[in-house]
Design an enzyme around this catalytic site. Structure first.
Site, PDB file in Angstrom:
ATOM      1  N   LYS C 119      39.139  39.975  45.170  1.00 36.55           N
ATOM      2  CA  LYS C 119      38.672  39.334  43.939  1.00 36.55           C
ATOM      3  C   LYS C 119      39.820  39.110  42.956  1.00 36.55           C
ATOM      4  CE  LYS C 119      34.644  39.744  45.762  1.00 36.55           C
ATOM      5  NZ  LYS C 119      34.221  38.623  46.615  1.00 36.55           N
ATOM      6  N   HIS C 244      22.853  45.049  39.214  1.00 34.09           N
ATOM      7  CA  HIS C 244      23.738  44.013  39.744  1.00 34.09           C
ATOM      8  C   HIS C 244      23.241  43.414  41.050  1.00 34.09           C
ATOM      9  CE1 HIS C 244      26.317  45.328  36.588  1.00 34.09           C
ATOM     10  NE2 HIS C 244      26.283  46.563  37.051  1.00 34.09           N
ATOM     11  N   GLU C 297      33.525  34.912  40.858  1.00 37.04           N
ATOM     12  CA  GLU C 297      34.073  35.089  42.186  1.00 37.04           C
ATOM     13  C   GLU C 297      33.552  33.980  43.079  1.00 37.04           C
ATOM     14  OE1 GLU C 297      32.443  39.078  42.889  1.00 37.04           O
ATOM     15  OE2 GLU C 297      31.274  38.224  44.524  1.00 37.04           O
ATOM     16  N   ARG C 301      30.466  32.421  52.200  1.00 35.05           N
ATOM     17  CA  ARG C 301      29.418  32.551  53.215  1.00 35.05           C
ATOM     18  C   ARG C 301      28.170  31.826  52.715  1.00 35.05           C
ATOM     19  NH1 ARG C 301      26.523  35.904  49.814  1.00 35.05           N
ATOM     20  NH2 ARG C 301      27.741  37.562  48.860  1.00 35.05           N
TER      21      ARG C 301
END
Lengths: 509, 171, 509, 171
Positions: C119, C244, C297, C301
């Protein structure tokens, strides 16, 4: 936005009643179902907030009893009645009875139902409005006992020309319809149609219509509000018909280009305007191979095949029906009406293709619906239900949406393969044979498609691989035999055997 | 476990043995390549010749209704099969029977008529649709058991069909 | 068009493996599933054409065994590998191992996975490309045993400012993440994050990031082919997060107007170009109440929440992934990328809101999915399956599409009400409480929504009406008691009682 | 049929009688307005006070898991309830038990520590997520049964919590 009605009675059964109840529920509208004795535990009767028992199973004692249905609506405090399709959906007297009882009938005004319901009057109206119609002739009403003036029938038939169709003036759905080829006796066919029409629609009047060669059945979904707006939501191609009963429908029609679509759509809107239409309706055309199209009839109701239109437009037609019935303007801008991708529907019938498509009655020992991206099932049955002789043998509609026609066909075939119906015979394998046919893949569909490509022995579709079926039955028997029923019901299931024999990667684990 | 099934192809014998989670299945004495077996609530998964198959099996009396990847076959388990055999024997007699419940709309033939295979004999109404019952073979109508308007249960005799003395081909 | 691959191995389990297998099947591509011992009879293992047994249930012994998966692909003749999400989906070493074995990895090139997976490197790359990033700081890698230099952590934290987030450099899905408010100890939080990140991703590197006040999480679906075309397919708003972890997602985002959507979409495409992206990816942004947005970020995928994008675009993202991996150009014109209507998804978890959202393990005694127009379920479980502690507790995704946001919320709530899961606890009632909240209806969502509106006791949602539940249990017991098991299994069901008492219309029938 | 259920509200008595297809249901002696009853395969339809309800009922031992229109309640049938009672009695003892299988990541307290209600005691890892076990009530840690790294089955004791001599409010 507050709900346009507090409570709606759904005057139907099966998948369409469930379909209507779902949208009502999402709009915050309470629902009342009606059910015959055979349907007290049916999915539609369970899904509603209340269910009123109408009477014995035969439709004439239950779902066709206008008096009971109006009384049920009044007794339960419903403000509006949604008729679905079939039964009383195109019955002007019922629409009038609702209005007289102070109930909103969710459909067009009674006069429009009456004028479009009488197919011969509709033809005249469309001719006057400049919409092309198929050459045909009216016949005088049948005498008592259903007899016709044989000489008059022959003369009219000869004038129309062969092949021709005898059709019920107040009919629909392929009932009361007969094909007469050159050399065949039009009188016997007409009398058979009179009998069937009398039984199905309560009126035996029939008419003749020239039968086009290899036409496509292409219909346009139209929608009108009470504020003068009339739009169409594109076409549906419904040429795959067995005995005049649609079994596969799709949109867009592979034969239309933008120009033809625009001309036919304009004709459909003109037809709806000429009829003074309000609500959801369908204008059916026959499309000849050369691109000429003819008005066939107008259906003054939600159509069985409306899901394909919902798929490509992303709109909820039942929702719009309810809003329009409440006097609101159509909830869509013109930009909302642009179709996208390709949608296909097939109708799953309780019938046995291996035995002349006879209706197949009995209990649904196993009923499992397919699912997945772009797959929709509209069903009116559940596992354990009994399929009886009283009602239409269509048990569910399976529809799909995908990016293009080929992908939609593949998706529908995969979903059909996942559909499990045991205990009665269905046309699933036959539907798959239609979808697998090269002429279908090429979009070469017309109303004689099934007769041309899928008549006779091929109609049954492939049977299951017998070896695989025997293995499955034997494995199931072995597990049944070793686990007591009670244990299997309440305790953890018999563990799945972990044998993967040839697939274990030797030396790696 | 040794099982005998009646299928459209005739009698088939299946043997199933399980040991330590490995299943061995033979069909008519021939060992099959079966692996990856899982069975629960009538849902049967297995690989046959290396290809994964998904089956549902439902039970009704001696019948085993099997769906394998979208295709259906009805098998009969032989040792529970006595009643069904008796029932089937009746089908080979002279009676032509109603294949579904319904109402007789019209009789198209009378006793004594000679009919050809495929000729319509009776119009039945069932599930709101008219259906023609056609002659399964040529012959002579020996007796008519029904009249217009009669309500029929499944399996009720419609009429008796006898072989005719003279062939009626070409008619 | 012939299939781009003959056979694909799906290196995953659960709903995403089923999702990928379905599209492969529709494209005429044979599929190989992989399964741990716990999953040999799982839906994904049954749906594939072949299933390879990997090993014991723990992921490190099965779904994370790169060697076994590559060997399985080679042994079964698969030409390509689809990694799904989670497990090895963002593992550059696995993508490299596939390539070295001659297998096509269906995802971006290994270098792109690596640079976006770290990241901190991704942040630097985006800064260089002119994409705005959230203020933050890197930390040195942890020492042996996961220890950090406490003074350095405190200094970096003070420089970034509070509140701040500790995040795993190689993480995703909310794991290895900790919130530190002003006055709290950043070191303990960072060490907890290091532990969790080490366990989940095999690397304990963490970094710090300023925590914006009431930001929305808005991400853009991007797609790139090998021919230089990079497009975005609109945004997804995923602000409803618990610890989160996203639980409700939707598109469009209620906070975007056309201008902001265009600017963010352009930034997302710029980010993908800067990364040298190929295939399906997601660029995540934080959107501040004032309209400023920051790169968060990039997920390299297919995303869990991709169905909402498929709903509003009518496209199949897995299909495009496969085509792009085969070297074909993106199959869509720009006109195909216009979203329509509103889509919502919620994630059904095996967890108990009444007991601190602890994972709920056990057997699915009853599992019935909802259906109906505009309803889609992506599930990886079936009735009778065991929910074990080995895998993610998400058992299914329920998504809907409707004409507008209010209709979509109503549709999702109706579908949740029809969803039946018995035997384990789920968050279904909690999800319904989210959807029913006036602030949600108003579109006032941000990443602190659940803490603000639905913390504490309210979290459990309403329990069932106890009287109704008692009546249901008693009626069921009465029927269980009177019908023998065997009889109920093989014979026609106990007839539904025809009593309708108060609803019978007296005097009419 | 007379049934006794244990619910979150306590013991409830339900009587069900069926006669000629009409069902009569009373709850704690009070007759309920129940109509339109249908029961099949654990799917129960009925109207309660005129409003149609759809329920699913699943059985696990004495437990009756009931879903009614999207809400779930777990009831216990009293006469099958003996084992469950014994099990529950254990929950009221001093043991704090693991509520799900998992691994102990970290102990946050030691024997002798005084803790407040809600204070984190142990970090467990289950299903790939860390979960904190908090003190259900204030007290003193009498004994710790586990150590970091230990794998736990559901119901394994974690630690014993005793009432502390001095109240710890305000700390």
């Amino acid at each position: 936005m507050s709900a346009p009605f507090g409570k709606i009675l759904v005057a139907n059964r099966g998948e369409i009643a469930c379909r209507v109840i779902r949208t009502c529920r999402e709009m915050g509208i309470a629902t009342v179902a009606v059910a015959s004795e055979a349907d007290l535990a049916a999915p539609h009767a369970r899904l509603a907030d209340r269910t009123v028992h109408l009477g014995p199973p035969p439709p004439e004692a239950s779902y066709l009893r206008q008096d009971l249905i109006v009384a049920a609506a009044l007794a339960t405090g419903a403000e509006a009645v949604h008729p679905g399709y079939g039964f009383l959906a195109e019955n002007a007297a019922f629409a009038r009875a609702c209005a007289e009882a102070g109930l909103v009938f969710i459909g067009p005004p009674p006069d429009v139902i009456a004028s479009m319901g009488e197919k011969t009057a509709a033809r005249r109206l469309m001719e006057a409005a400049g919409v092309p119609v198929v050459p045909g002739a009216t016949l005088p009403p049948p005498g008592p006992g259903g007899s016709l003036d044989a000489a008059a029938v022959r003369a009219a038939a000869d004038a129309v020309g062969y092949p021709l169709l005898v059709k019920a003036a107040f009919g629909g759905g392929g009932k009361g319809m007969r094909l007469v080829e050159a050399g065949q006796d039009p009188v016997a066919a007409a009398e058979a149609a009179v009998r069937e029409a009398t039984g199905a629609f309560g009126d035996g009047t029939v008419y003749l219509e020239r039968c086009l060669l290899r036409p496509r059945h292409v219909e346009f979904q139209i929608f009108a509000d009470r504020h003068g707006r009339v739009v169409h939501l594109g076409e549906r191609e419904c040429s795959i018909q067995r005995r005049h009963q649609k079994i596969v429908e799709e949109t867009p029609c592979p034969a239309l280009d933008d120009g033809l679509r625009r001309r036919m759509g304009e004709a459909a809107v003109a037809a709806a305007r000429a009829a003074g239409y309000v609500g959801a309706g369908t204008v059916e055309f026959l499309l000849a191979p050369g691109g000429e199209f003819y008005f066939l009839e107008m259906n003054t109701r939600l159509q069985v095949e409306h899901p394909v239109t919902e798929w490509v437009t992303g709109l909820d037609l039942v929702r719009a029906q309810i809003l329009v019935a409440a006097g609101e303007p159509l909830p869509w801008s013109d930009a909302d009406l642009v179709p996208r991708g390709h949608a296909l529907e097939c109708r799953l019938y309780a019938e046995d293709p291996a035995h002349g498509f006879l209706p197949s009655l009995g209990r649904l020992l196993r009923y499992r619906e397919p699912s997945g991206p772009g797959v929709r099932v509209d069903a009116g049955v559940a596992e354990g239900d009994e399929i009886t002789r009283h009602y239409d043998p269509m048990i569910a509609k399976l529809s799909v949406h995908a990016e293009d026609r080929a992908a939609a066909i593949a998706r529908l075939r995969a979903a059909l393969r996942d559909y499990v119906v045991l205990g009665i015979a269905t046309n699933a394998a036959y539907l798959d044979a239609v979808l697998a046919h090269p002429a279908f893949a090429a979009g070469e569909t017309h109303t004689g498609f099934l007769q041309q490509h899928l008549s006779g022995e091929a109609a049954a579709g492939d049977a299951a691989d017998e070896t695989a079926a025997l293995v499955a039955a034997a494995l199931n028997e072995a597990v049944r035999g070793t686990a007591a029923d009670a244990a299997r019901r309440d305790a953890p299931a018999a563990p799945a055997a972990p044998a993967i024999g040839r697939f274990r990667l030797k030396g790696l684990d | 476990m040794h099982l005998e099934f009646r299928t459209p192809q005739g009698r088939r014998e299946v043997t199933v043995r399980e040991s330590g989670g490995v299943w061995r299945v033979s069909l008519d004495g021939r060992e099959l390549d079966v692996a990856a077996v899982s069975v629960r609530d009538g849902i049967v998964g297995f690989a046959l010749d290396g290809v994964q198959r998904r089956a549902h099996v439902a039970v009704r009396g001696a019948e085993r209704h099997v769906a394998v990847d979208g295709r259906v076959l009805v098998l009969r388990l032989a040792d529970e099969d006595r009643d069904d055999q008796a029932e089937e024997a009746a089908d080979t007699g002279p009676h032509l029977r109603a294949q579904l419940p319904g109402k007789v709309v019209k009789l198209l033939v009378a006793a004594g008529d000679v009919v050809t295979a495929g000729q319509p004999l009776v119009i039945l109404e069932a599930m709101k649709m008219e259906t023609e019952v056609a002659a399964p073979r040529g012959g002579r109508v020996a007796r008519v058991h029904v009249e217009a308007g009669r309500i029929l249960a499944m399996g009720d005799p419609l009429l008796d069909l006898e072989p005719d003395q003279e062939p009626v081909e070409g008619e």
